[in-house]
Design a protein around this motif. Structure first.
Motif, PDB file in Angstrom:
ATOM      1  N   PHE A  57       1.028   4.095  -2.782  1.00  0.00           N
ATOM      2  CA  PHE A  57       0.775   5.485  -2.442  1.00  0.00           C
ATOM      3  C   PHE A  57       1.898   6.380  -2.970  1.00  0.00           C
ATOM      4  O   PHE A  57       1.645   7.449  -3.533  1.00  0.00           O
ATOM      5  N   LEU A  77      -7.086   3.610  -5.611  1.00  0.00           N
ATOM      6  CA  LEU A  77      -6.190   4.225  -4.632  1.00  0.00           C
ATOM      7  C   LEU A  77      -6.380   5.734  -4.624  1.00  0.00           C
ATOM      8  O   LEU A  77      -6.506   6.357  -3.561  1.00  0.00           O
ATOM      9  N   ALA A  78      -6.439   6.320  -5.840  1.00  0.00           N
ATOM     10  CA  ALA A  78      -6.611   7.772  -5.921  1.00  0.00           C
ATOM     11  C   ALA A  78      -7.899   8.192  -5.226  1.00  0.00           C
ATOM     12  O   ALA A  78      -7.922   9.161  -4.458  1.00  0.00           O
ATOM     13  N   LEU A 123      -6.457   2.522   3.476  1.00  0.00           N
ATOM     14  CA  LEU A 123      -6.148   2.377   2.051  1.00  0.00           C
ATOM     15  C   LEU A 123      -6.072   0.897   1.680  1.00  0.00           C
ATOM     16  O   LEU A 123      -6.598   0.477   0.643  1.00  0.00           O
ATOM     17  N   LEU A 171      -6.506  11.666 -10.022  1.00  0.00           N
ATOM     18  CA  LEU A 171      -5.389  11.107 -10.790  1.00  0.00           C
ATOM     19  C   LEU A 171      -5.760  10.920 -12.258  1.00  0.00           C
ATOM     20  O   LEU A 171      -4.983  11.209 -13.157  1.00  0.00           O
ATOM     21  N   VAL A 204       1.244  12.096  -9.583  1.00  0.00           N
ATOM     22  CA  VAL A 204       0.577  13.401  -9.528  1.00  0.00           C
ATOM     23  C   VAL A 204       1.593  14.525  -9.722  1.00  0.00           C
ATOM     24  O   VAL A 204       1.348  15.485 -10.440  1.00  0.00           O
ATOM     25  N   VAL A 208      -7.523   7.766  -1.455  1.00  0.00           N
ATOM     26  CA  VAL A 208      -6.710   8.838  -0.864  1.00  0.00           C
ATOM     27  C   VAL A 208      -7.554  10.101  -0.712  1.00  0.00           C
ATOM     28  O   VAL A 208      -7.500  10.793   0.300  1.00  0.00           O
ATOM     29  N   VAL A 229       0.844  -1.198   0.000  1.00  0.00           N
ATOM     30  CA  VAL A 229       0.000   0.000   0.000  1.00  0.00           C
ATOM     31  C   VAL A 229       0.877   1.244   0.000  1.00  0.00           C
ATOM     32  O   VAL A 229       0.625   2.208  -0.741  1.00  0.00           O
ATOM     33  N   HIS A 278       1.566   6.751  -6.572  1.00  0.00           N
ATOM     34  CA  HIS A 278       0.435   7.638  -6.855  1.00  0.00           C
ATOM     35  C   HIS A 278       0.865   9.100  -6.710  1.00  0.00           C
ATOM     36  O   HIS A 278       0.581   9.935  -7.578  1.00  0.00           O
TER      37      HIS A 278
END
Lengths: 570, 165
Positions: free
Chosen positions: A55, B109-110, B158, B76, A62, B113, A51, A58
Motif C-alpha cells: 500500500f 491493489l490499486a 486488501l 494507478l 501515485v 484500494v 499488504v 502504491h
C-alpha cells in the motif's frame, strides 16, 4: 481482544496494533511470544505487513510523479489578502533574513506566548521541565538527601501547617500537622480523590505528571509583579483548576492552588511553601527516618457526602454507561460504594481507553473511576484478570458452591456458569435501572404533562423492559436448571410454574423488575459465591426458596412488557 | 510556530491532499489554504491542541468539499508514474514472469484500494502519513476504536483481494 493466549490465535486487529506499536507492553510481549511459537500467526502477520508495504509503495507511486508541496513564498504572498496582516514571510528569516523580520518574529513569539493556548502549553511544559530538572539537580548534589518542606495549607479562612520530610523519590518519611484538623482531612482527601501526588506536594515534576494524566489544558502562563511565573491549568476531572507559581530565577515552586468540584460547589485550597531545605539524612534525628511509612493504598475519596438517592442515581448512570460501551472493556468492571462515593474498578486494554473511560465516568457526580491497564494493575486491585482467573475465584465456602461443582463436573464449569449469570444480570440490570429511574421520575402521583408524553414514556419503558427481559430470560435459563436439577435434594417445586402474564402499569413494572433482578443477584451470590451483596443475608434454605420464588416471578412476568398496559396514570 | 509547522508538515499534507484529489493544483491549493487558516487562527489567538491533527483535518475536509475524493481519480495504471514504476520494475527484476505477477498485483491493489469505502481508504492514507490512531480519529471525527476497526478492515480486505484469490 485476545484474552487467552495459547488458546486462541492472534486476531488481525492485534497484529496490526502490534505492528503499529499500539499494544501495551505486556500484551505486545505476549503477542511476540505467540508469534515466535505459531507459524500460522507469523505467516499471517508477515502477509499483513506485506499488504501495508504494498500500500505504501502504491501511494508513493501515485504521489512521486506529481511534484512537491508549494513553497512558502507562494503562501506568504496570499497572507495580506486573507488576513489583512503583514505577510508572514517576514516572520521567517529563513526566507528573508532581514533585521525587520527578526524583530517581527520576536514580537510574534512574545505575543503568542501569552495569547495562544498552544504556545502557553508549550511554555508551561518547558518551564515545568526546567523547574523539575533544577529540583533534581539540588537533590543530587546532596548525599542521601532528605527534603524538609514546611507548608501552609489554607481554605476558606481555615489554616493548617504541614511539615513533611520525604525522600527524593517521593516517599514520605514523616509528616507533622498542626492547625485545623478538619482542613487537614479534607485536604488529604483531595490527594486521594485526584491524581495529584500527595508525596510530592509542590513539585514541578508531580504537577507535570498530573497535567499529563488528567489531560489538563494550559489556560495561561503569566508573569506576576514579583517576577514569579504562574501556570494555570484547567481540567475536567475532580480538579477543575490548579495553578503552580514558580519563583524567579531558580524556578522553585512556592504556591499551588487547587480548585475542587464538590457536591456543594467549588472549593479551593492553597498550599504555600514556608520553608524548603535539602539535608543529608545523617543530619536528621532518628525519629524522622525510623518510622518509614508505606504509601497508602488508594481508597475512594469522600470529597463530598452524597445521599443515598444520589448514590443510587450515580450507580445507575455508571452501569448504563458501562453497559452502553462495554464492548471495549476487557475485564468485568466492579462497582462498589466506598466512603459515600461510587467507585468503579475496571481494567481496560490501553492507556487511551483508560483516559477515555476515566473522563466519561468522572462526569457522573459521585462516581470515582479507578481504571487500570493490564500493565499497571496494583496489587490492591479488587478484580482478577480473566486470563488469570482460576478455579479459586468462586472456589469458596459458599453453601452451594460445592454442590454446583459436583453437578456440573468441574470447578471450571461452575465458574463459567456463575460468570455467565453475572454477565446476564449486569446486562439486565442496566435497562431495568433505567426503567426504574424513569418510573421514579414520573411517579404515579406526578403524571406526565400530556397524553402524548405519557405515550412516549410508555414506548421508552417498553424498550427498556424488552431489553431487560431478554437478559432476564437468559439468566433464568442458567438458574432454573441449577435449582431444579443440581440441587434436587433441596425442598421446593421441581419446575418453575408458568403463569399468565400479568398486566402491570409500566411504572410499577420497572420498579419491581429492578428490585427482582437485584434480589435474585443477591441470593444467587449468597448461595454460590462469597460476594455477599445482600445487607442481611437470609438463612440458606430461605435463600433457596426465595431464589426459586423470584425466578418464578420473573418467569411469569413473561417477555411481554407490562408497559403495554392501557391503564392511564391517575 | 506556523513556520515550524510548515517545515514539518507541508510534504505529508501535500501527499495526503494529492492522494485524495489526484490533482497537483488542487493539492497545492489545499495545502496553501490549510496554512493560511492556521496563520489566521494563530493571529486571532485561538488555541490548537494538536497542530498536525488540526491541519490534516482542515486539509481533509477541504479535499472532501472539493468533491474530488471519489471522482476524477486516475487509477494507478493511468497515473504519470505508472511508467516509472514499470521502468523501475524492469530494471530490478530478472524475469518477465515476475514482472507480470508484480504488475498484476499492483493493479489489483490499486483497484482494491479504489473499492474500499472512503473512510477506510482515508484511514489508510492518514496512517501512511504517520498519524497516530488518535490523530486519525480527530481528523475524521470518529472514535479511536472506530479508526482502528476501519484500519483493520481495510488491511484485511486488501489482503483478501490481493492474495486470497
Amino acid at each position: 481482544m485476545f484474552a487467552r493466549f495459547g488458546e486462541r490465535h492472534l486476531s488481525d486487529r492485534d497484529m496490526i496494533l502490534l505492528g503499529d506499536g499500539e499494544l501495551s507492553r505486556r500484551r505486545a510481549a505476549k503477542a511476540r511470544r505467540h508469534l515466535e511459537q505459531c507459524w500460522n500467526c507469523r505467516g499471517r502477520f508477515d502477509a499483513l505487513q506485506g499488504v501495508i508495504l504494498s500500500f505504501v509503495q502504491h501511494c508513493d507511486a501515485v504521489t512521486d510523479g506529481l511534484g512537491s508541496a508549494p513553497d512558502w513564498p507562494r503562501i506568504a504572498r496570499r497572507l495580506p489578502k486573507s488576513t489583512g496582516s503583514k505577510p508572514l514571510e517576514m516572520a521567517f528569516p529563513r526566507w528573508r533574513p532581514t533585521a525587520i523580520a527578526a524583530t517581527t518574529l520576536s514580537i510574534c513569539i512574545t505575543v503568542a506566548f501569552f495569547h495562544d493556548g498552544t504556545m502557553a502549553s508549550a511554555r508551561a511544559a518547558e518551564l515545568l521541565t526546567q523547574a523539575s530538572g533544577r529540583d533534581l539537580q539540588s537533590l543530587h548534589s546532596t548525599p542521601n538527601a532528605v527534603i524538609r518542606q514546611r507548608l501552609e495549607v489554607t481554605s476558606d479562612a481555615r489554616r493548617a501547617e504541614w511539615i513533611s520530610w520525604r525522600a527524593p523519590a517521593g516517599e514520605e518519611l514523616r509528616s507533622q500537622w498542626s492547625g485545623d484538623e478538619g482542613l487537614k482531612k479534607e485536604f488529604l482527601q483531595v490527594y486521594v480523590g485526584t491524581r495529584l501526588n500527595r508525596h510530592r506536594p509542590l513539585s514541578p515534576a508531580a504537577f507535570l505528571e498530573w497535567r499529563a494524566e488528567a489531560r489538563a489544558t494550559t489556560a495561561a502562563v503569566r508573569e506576576n509583579s514579583d517576577r514569579s511565573i504562574t501556570i494555570l491549568l484547567s481540567a475536567r476531572g475532580p480538579i477543575q483548576q490548579s495553578t503552580l507559581t514558580l519563583r524567579q530565577p531558580d524556578l522553585h515552586p512556592t504556591v499551588q492552588t487547587v480548585a475542587i468540584r464538590t457536591a456543594f460547589g467549588s472549593r479551593s485550597f492553597e498550599i504555600r511553601e514556608l520553608s524548603y531545605s535539602v539535608v543529608p539524612s545523617a543530619e536528621l534525628v532518628p525519629t524522622v527516618t525510623e518510622h518509614v511509612r508505606k504509601a497508602p493504598v488508594s481508597t475512594a475519596p469522600a470529597l463530598a457526602t452524597w445521599d443515598r438517592a444520589q448514590l443510587e442515581d450515580a450507580e445507575a448512570s455508571a452501569r448504563l454507561l458501562l453497559h452502553e460501551r462495554r464492548a471495549d472493556i476487557r475485564f468485568e468492571p466492579q462497582i462498589v460504594r466506598q466512603n459515600r462515593n461510587v467507585v468503579v474498578h475496571m481494567i481496560v486494554d490501553t492507556e487511551t481507553d483508560r483516559d477515555e473511560w476515566s473522563e466519561a465516568l468522572a462526569r457522573i457526580p459521585a462516581v470515582v473511576p479507578e481504571i487500570w491497564t493490564p500493565d499497571s494493575i496494583p496489587t490492591s486491585f479488587p478484580i482478577e484478570a480473566h486470563s488469570e482467573r482460576t478455579t479459586k475465584l468462586y472456589r469458596t465456602t459458599a453453601p452451594m458452591a460445592r454442590e454446583l461443582t459436583r453437578c456440573l463436573g468441574s470447578d471450571a464449569q461452575a465458574n463459567k456458569l456463575i460468570d455467565s449469570f453475572h454477565s446476564e444480570v449486569r446486562a439486565a440490570l442496566a435497562p431495568a435501572l433505567a426503567l426504574e429511574r424513569l418510573a421514579q421520575r414520573y411517579a404515579p402521583d406526578q403524571p406526565a404533562s400530556s397524553a402524548a408524553v405519557e405515550e412516549k414514556l410508555r414506548r421508552i419503558a417498553n424498550g427498556d423492559w424488552e431489553e431487560a427481559h431478554r437478559h432476564v430470560l437468559q439468566f433464568l435459563a442458567l438458574v432454573n436448571p441449577v435449582l431444579n436439577g443440581c440441587l434436587v435434594q433441596q425442598a421446593g417445586p421441581a419446575a418453575i410454574p408458568s403463569t399468565p402474564v400479568q398486566e402491570t402499569h409500566w411504572r410499577e413494572a420497572g420498579l419491581t423488575l429492578a428490585r427482582q433482578i437485584r434480589t435474585t443477584d443477591a441470593y444467587f451470590n449468597q448461595l454460590f459465591t462469597t460476594q455477599i451483596t445482600a445487607k442481611a443475608p437470609a438463612p440458606e434454605e430461605d435463600a433457596v426458596t426465595q431464589l426459586r420464588r423470584l425466578a418464578s416471578e420473573l418467569q411469569s412476568a413473561g417477555p411481554v412488557p407490562g408497559a403495554a398496559s392501557p391503564r392511564r396514570t391517575p | 510556530m506556523v513556520g515550524a509547522a510548515y517545515e514539518e508538515l507541508r510534504d505529508p499534507l501535500y501527499r495526503h491532499a494529492l492522494l485524495l484529489t489526484r490533482s497537483r493544483e488542487e493539492a497545492e491549493e489545499i495545502v496553501q489554504e490549510g496554512f493560511l487558516k492556521l496563520h489566521t487562527h494563530v493571529v486571532e489567538g485561538k488555541r490548537i491542541d494538536n497542530i498536525r491533527a488540526w491541519l490534516f483535518r482542515v486539509a481533509h475536509n477541504s479535499a472532501i468539499d472539493r468533491g474530488r475524493t471519489s471522482r476524477e481519480r486516475t487509477s494507478l495504471s493511468e497515473s504519470p508514474n505508472a511508467q516509472t514504476l514499470e521502468g523501475r520494475l524492469a530494471q530490478c527484476v530478472p524475469s518477465p514472469e515476475v514482472i507480470y505477477l508484480q504488475r498484476e498485483r499492483d493493479s489489483l491493489l490499486a483497484a482494491a484500494v479504489e473499492r474500499l469505502p472512503d473512510v477506510q481508504r482515508h484511514c489508510l492514507y492518514l496512517r501512511k502519513e504517520g498519524l497516530s490512531y488518535r490523530e486519525i480519529a480527530t481528523v475524521l471525527a470518529i472514535g479511536e476504536t472506530t479508526a482502528v476497526d476501519h484500519l483493520t478492515r481495510a488491511i484485511t480486505r486488501l489482503h483478501r483481494e490481493i492474495y486470497v484469490r
